[in-house]
Design a protein around this motif. Structure first.
Motif: not given
Length: 143
Positions: A124, A132, A53, A126, A59, A55, A122, A129-130
């Motif tokens: 995110t 937090t 994956d 590629e 945010s 990053l 938060a 799922a995001p």
């Protein structure tokens, strides 16, 4: 005749559940306190992805701008720059964001960050799922 059909249906459902969605585990999240008179700081953590994956964004309400940075040394001079393509996360390998290496840079921090505070980040990815994460404000462990 109904029993074999039910058995096949159960096997099909089980096979679908084996193909788990990509995810990323986050641990040891910490952001440094902001230096007096400065409005930027670094954040560090360890990320472990279940599949390859990346990053791609960070945010936070604590800063106007958040970037994924890499550190490099050329000619004895250390520089940092945004990782425009994001941070690669190889499957199953812990990827550490740490002082002197890759890290998250918070710029235009809205309020000074003091030891003991927390910062919501938060993340995110590629594919996954995001996520937090609540990062503590303090000094990161030195490896």
């Amino acid at each position: 005749m109904r029993l074999p059909a039910l058995a096949l249906l159960c096997l099909g459902v089980a096979a679908c559940q084996d193909a788990a969605a990509p995810s990323v585990e986050v641990s040891d999240a910490v952001c440094r306190p902001t230096p007096n008179g400065r409005d930027l700081t670094g954040c560090y953590m360890t990320l472990t992805a279940t599949t390859d994956d990346r990053l791609i964004a960070v945010s936070t309400p604590a800063a106007a701008t958040s970037e994924i940075h890499e550190m490099s040394t050329a000619g004895g001079v250390m520089t940092m720059a945004e990782m425009a393509g994001g941070l690669p996360l190889p499957a199953g390998q812990a990827t550490s964001l740490q002082p002197g290496g890759n890290h998250i840079m918070l710029m235009q921090v809205t309020m000074p960050l003091a030891e003991g505070d927390t910062v919501e980040l938060a993340l995110t990815f590629e594919d996954a799922a995001p996520v937090t994460v609540s990062a503590r404000v303090g000094n990161p462990a030195v490896n």
